[in-house]
Design an enzyme around this catalytic site. Structure first.
Site, PDB file in Angstrom:
ATOM      1  N   GLU A 145       3.175   4.448 -11.342  1.00 27.40           N
ATOM      2  CA  GLU A 145       2.357   3.807 -10.308  1.00 27.40           C
ATOM      3  C   GLU A 145       2.696   4.453  -8.965  1.00 27.40           C
ATOM      4  OE1 GLU A 145       1.703  -0.245 -10.784  1.00 27.40           O
ATOM      5  OE2 GLU A 145       0.853  -0.536  -8.796  1.00 27.40           O
ATOM      6  N   LYS A 262       9.457  -8.690  -9.306  1.00 26.33           N
ATOM      7  CA  LYS A 262       8.239  -8.944  -8.539  1.00 26.33           C
ATOM      8  C   LYS A 262       7.599 -10.159  -9.188  1.00 26.33           C
ATOM      9  CE  LYS A 262       3.734  -6.767  -7.521  1.00 26.33           C
ATOM     10  NZ  LYS A 262       3.001  -5.487  -7.491  1.00 26.33           N
ATOM     11  N   GLU A 266       0.441 -10.181  -6.677  1.00 23.31           N
ATOM     12  CA  GLU A 266      -0.545  -9.273  -7.266  1.00 23.31           C
ATOM     13  C   GLU A 266      -0.682  -9.474  -8.777  1.00 23.31           C
ATOM     14  OE1 GLU A 266       0.789  -5.383  -5.885  1.00 23.31           O
ATOM     15  OE2 GLU A 266      -0.442  -5.630  -4.086  1.00 23.31           O
ATOM     16  N   ARG A 312      -1.984 -12.202   5.803  1.00 26.41           N
ATOM     17  CA  ARG A 312      -1.102 -11.650   4.763  1.00 26.41           C
ATOM     18  C   ARG A 312       0.277 -11.261   5.305  1.00 26.41           C
ATOM     19  NH1 ARG A 312      -2.743  -6.427   1.056  1.00 26.41           N
ATOM     20  NH2 ARG A 312      -0.619  -5.706   0.792  1.00 26.41           N
ATOM     21  N   LYS A 336      10.047  -5.008   1.944  1.00 24.69           N
ATOM     22  CA  LYS A 336       9.521  -3.758   2.489  1.00 24.69           C
ATOM     23  C   LYS A 336       9.786  -3.691   3.993  1.00 24.69           C
ATOM     24  CE  LYS A 336       5.945  -3.316  -1.011  1.00 24.69           C
ATOM     25  NZ  LYS A 336       4.567  -2.990  -1.372  1.00 24.69           N
ATOM     26  N   ASP A 341       2.301  -3.254   4.033  1.00 24.75           N
ATOM     27  CA  ASP A 341       2.470  -2.461   2.822  1.00 24.75           C
ATOM     28  C   ASP A 341       2.626  -0.968   3.102  1.00 24.75           C
ATOM     29  OD1 ASP A 341       2.633  -1.796   0.223  1.00 24.75           O
ATOM     30  OD2 ASP A 341       0.537  -2.177  -0.298  1.00 24.75           O
ATOM     31  N   GLU A 363      13.374  -2.335   1.367  1.00 21.10           N
ATOM     32  CA  GLU A 363      12.714  -1.431   0.415  1.00 21.10           C
ATOM     33  C   GLU A 363      11.877  -0.440   1.217  1.00 21.10           C
ATOM     34  OE1 GLU A 363      10.733  -3.271  -3.070  1.00 21.10           O
ATOM     35  OE2 GLU A 363       8.998  -2.030  -2.582  1.00 21.10           O
ATOM     36  N   GLU A 369       2.652   6.904  -0.702  1.00 22.31           N
ATOM     37  CA  GLU A 369       1.398   6.267  -1.124  1.00 22.31           C
ATOM     38  C   GLU A 369       0.335   6.294  -0.029  1.00 22.31           C
ATOM     39  OE1 GLU A 369       1.887   2.232  -2.433  1.00 22.31           O
ATOM     40  OE2 GLU A 369      -0.262   1.872  -2.568  1.00 22.31           O
ATOM     41  N   TRP A 503      -8.481  -7.986   1.200  1.00 20.68           N
ATOM     42  CA  TRP A 503      -7.955  -6.685   0.780  1.00 20.68           C
ATOM     43  C   TRP A 503      -8.814  -5.533   1.323  1.00 20.68           C
ATOM     44  CZ3 TRP A 503      -6.596  -7.417  -5.163  1.00 20.68           C
ATOM     45  CH2 TRP A 503      -5.551  -8.356  -5.254  1.00 20.68           C
TER      46      TRP A 503
HETATM   47  O1  GCW Z   1       1.896  -0.874  -2.206  1.00 20.04           O
HETATM   48  C1  GCW Z   1       1.375  -1.703  -3.165  1.00 20.04           C
HETATM   49  C2  GCW Z   1       0.924  -0.753  -4.189  1.00 20.04           C
HETATM   50  C3  GCW Z   1       1.064  -1.255  -5.599  1.00 20.04           C
HETATM   51  C4  GCW Z   1       2.488  -1.767  -5.767  1.00 20.04           C
HETATM   52  C5  GCW Z   1       2.699  -2.918  -4.811  1.00 20.04           C
HETATM   53  C6  GCW Z   1       4.123  -3.444  -4.852  1.00 20.04           C
HETATM   54  C7  GCW Z   1       3.936  -1.671  -7.666  1.00 20.04           C
HETATM   55  O2  GCW Z   1      -0.384  -0.343  -3.908  1.00 20.04           O
HETATM   56  O3  GCW Z   1       0.795  -0.181  -6.445  1.00 20.04           O
HETATM   57  O4  GCW Z   1       2.764  -2.153  -7.093  1.00 20.04           O
HETATM   58  O5  GCW Z   1       2.457  -2.503  -3.503  1.00 20.04           O
HETATM   59  O6  GCW Z   1       4.908  -2.998  -4.030  1.00 20.04           O
HETATM   60  O7  GCW Z   1       4.432  -4.279  -5.674  1.00 20.04           O
END
Ligand code: GCW
Length: 638
Positions: A145, A262, A266, A312, A336, A341, A363, A369, A503
């Protein structure tokens, strides 16, 4: 005859080229077999250290010494005695290995810089964090992923042990001491005995390099594997299942690190499915691991159905803050760096301000990405350093990086993406290091090939590359205006009927005839600014004091708004996009000048990608300025 000679020549050329395919990473040492190395003990780890030094260190007498009186479990001392003999001492075996890699790196850098740097080695060198982890988002079918460098290096039931050993060596050379082997969107199957036996094989390869294995788990595993009718964390059968599973894992892998989770994010299962809290879920797992010394890393990346309508970026704090003090001592939250994100630029995540009693680790995302993936040259050192300028490294328990490693010959897809793996390791060891110094070392190790060279311009290029990316993608605080799903190209104002509004890019840029940007103020917006500590809460909340680089993150700003330079927002936006493209142009110019100094294969491969990056940067600029211009120009006319 001529033909044979020609083809021999071609073969030789091919071999030379293959030697520069990037597979050696920053570990491009010549085999010297010169050093006399002795150690006062033996173990698999110490033997690796001795062997590395014997093979690659330049002619010296080197002594490795275990000294239990030293204070740091993973640290080392590197000293030269009066007879110029080098002594590496450490409390534990792994310290000697880290010391050996540090010595090799210094020798190599000395050669590249034309000076001996050994005298600059601090007498004591120890990692800042105990947890320095890579998170692989690798799936069991070999796909990754958000992986942009080929398939997973963990090929289940056909493990390439040599490759895994090379991986371990590279990580040990920069001090990484843990690997979460599988995707956080985890398959329950990873916990079946067949997989656990494979994981044991990997753990056995990684162990001498000081790397522990961890696993991402699917919270519903016992139920999904058909062993329990529920995955409710308060169900005694479920808790018993996890205890038994932990026992099984530790029988195979006595130094297993723990679980990464996790949950309720999602679409992943979690304690919320049974109206239990994240703390109740995490604690149940923590209890199963505790007798073995394992930990639970519980991710704060949640934006779930119980928060419908809430901004969010605020959801992690709303979800976790009320749970302060409720987690077991072997649970660490993992968050994160930014609240959304992994965008090219985000403010730091305010949960680092809010959770005082619960340990947190950050993280970071090494895989790019949202930063051009493995096609764009973007050095992430400045982004991570920026994070640490807001969040005190002291307040964190550890650091994790979402890996950018795959089966591509050069590991990371882009030769320069290797720098992000390297920089992550260096910052995990010492989060106070300057990103520029790390880039300088990486350039010398990776491109100077142990010779003196003049590659300083590359350091500047790398240092500027992240801001360039911000500028050609989403300057002034714009965010999440990416193409759906793949997160690569531009899609400002994007909507899709099958995708929930929250989203969609249109939700994040909020462009209209009046202005652009997401109002997160406490007065007219979502109030997200209030989650920050002072002085940031007030600073971000006011249009006048909000740093311009985050302006559209926190404010909906009129197109005609006068920025600090006296020009309008719209003019500034155009200038920033153009600056970004201009910077990529400059990167190409610099790379062209360096051609004589860089080996052919890597030069060409980087050059191709830079050309592609320029095309993409122009596309980003054109698409975004077209779209925003359609509002801005109209507003100027009104
Ligand atoms: O950044 C988003 C990504 C998903 C990812 C998710 C996460 C692993 O687009 O692909 O899934 O975050 O961090 O859980």
């Amino acid at each position: 005859m001529k033909k044979i000679l020609l083809s021999l020549f071609a073969m030789m050329l091919a071999m030379c080229a293959a030697a520069e395919d990037g597979h050696q990473l920053w570990l491009r040492y010549d085999t010297l077999n010169q050093a006399k190395v002795s150690a006062n003990r033996h173990s698999p780890t110490i033997d690796i250290a001795v062997n590395e030094l014997k093979t690659f260190a330049s002619g010296q007498q080197i002594t490795l010494k275990i000294d239990r009186s030293l204070p740091d479990d993973e640290g080392f001392n590197l000293q030269t005695d009066s007879k110029q003999r080098i002594v590496i001492s450490a409390r534990r075996d792994i310290g000697l290995l880290y010391g050996a890699y540090s010595l090799l790196e210094r020798q190599h850098l000395s050669a590249a810089n034309g000076q001996c740097q050994l005298s600059s080695v601090p007498a004591r060198n120890a990692p800042y964090y105990n947890l320095r982890l890579l998170n692989h988002w690798d799936n069991l079918d070999g796909s990754i992923e958000r992986g942009y460098a080929g398939e997973s290096i963990f090929e289940w039931f056909h493990l390439d042990k040599n490759l895994i050993k090379e991986y371990a060596r590279a990580n040990a050379s920069i001090g990484i001491n843990g690997s979460v082997l599988n995707n956080v969107n985890a398959s329950p199957k990873i916990l079946t005995t067949d997989y656990l036996n494979e994981i044991k094989t990997i753990a056995d390869i990684l162990r001498p390099y000081g790397i522990r294995v961890y696993l991402s788990i699917n919270f519903a595993s016992p139920m999904a594997l058909g062993d329990t009718p529920t995955a409710d964390p308060l169900d005694s059968g479920v808790a018993a299942w996890w205890k038994k599973k932990a026992d099984e894992i530790y029988r195979l892998i006595p130094d297993f690190g723990g679980f990464l989770v996790k949950a309720n994010s999602e679409g992943q299962p979690g304690p919320g499915d049974y109206h239990r809290t994240h703390a109740e879920g995490a604690n149940m797992l923590a209890d199963a691991l505790q007798p073995h010394g394992g930990i639970v890393m519980w991710r704060c990346f949640v934006y779930a159905t119980n928060h419908v309508g809430e901004d969010r970026v605020m959801q992690a704090v709303s979800e976790f803050k009320p749970l302060e003090g409720q987690f077991r001592s072997n649970v660490i939250l993992q968050t994160k760096n930014g609240p959304l994100d992994f965008q090219p630029r985000e403010p730091y995540s305010p949960i680092f301000d809010q959770m005082k009693l619960t340990p947190n680790m950050v993280e970071l995302q090494i895989t790019q990405e949202y930063l051009g993936q493995s096609r764009h040259l973007v050095y992430l050192g400045p982004l991570w350093q920026e994070f640490f300028s807001f969040v005190n490294p002291k307040s964190l328990r550890g650091i994790a990086g979402v890996a950018n490693i795959g089966k591509d010959r050069n590991w990371c897809g882009h030769h320069f993406s290797q720098a992000n793996w390297y920089a992550f390791g260096r910052l995990a060891w010492n989060p106070f290091e300057e990103s520029e110094d790390i880039a300088r070392d990486w350039v010398a190790l990776t491109f100077a090939n142990g010779k003196q060279s003049n590659l300083e311009v590359l350091v500047t290029l790398m240092q500027n590359s992240r801001e360039a990316c911000v500028n050609y993608m989403m300057p002034l605080g714009l965010h999440h205006i990416f193409e759906f799903d793949h997160h690569y190209g531009p899609c400002p104002g994007g909507t899709r009927p099958d995708v929930p509004t929250v989203w969609c890019p249109a939700h994040y840029d909020q462009a209209d005839s009046l202005g652009v940007g997401f109002d997160r103020t406490t007065t007219t917006g979502t109030g997200a600014t209030a989650q920050y500590r002072e002085p940031y809460a007030q600073m971000y909340n006011s249009l006048e004091t909000c740093p311009e680089e985050l302006l559209l993150w926190f404010h909906h700003v009129p197109w005609t708004y006068r920025m600090k330079n006296g020009q309008t927002l719209w003019q500034n936006l155009q200038a920033k996009y153009n600056e970004g493209v201009g910077e990529v142009d400059r990167m190409i110019y610099i790379w062209q000048q360096l051609r004589p100094q860089i080996d052919d294969q890597r030069w060409r491969e980087v050059n191709d990608r830079l050309q592609h990056q320029l095309e993409n940067a122009r596309e980003w600029r054109n698409v975004c300025l077209d779209y925003y211009g359609s509002f801005a120009e109209k507003s100027a006319k009104e």
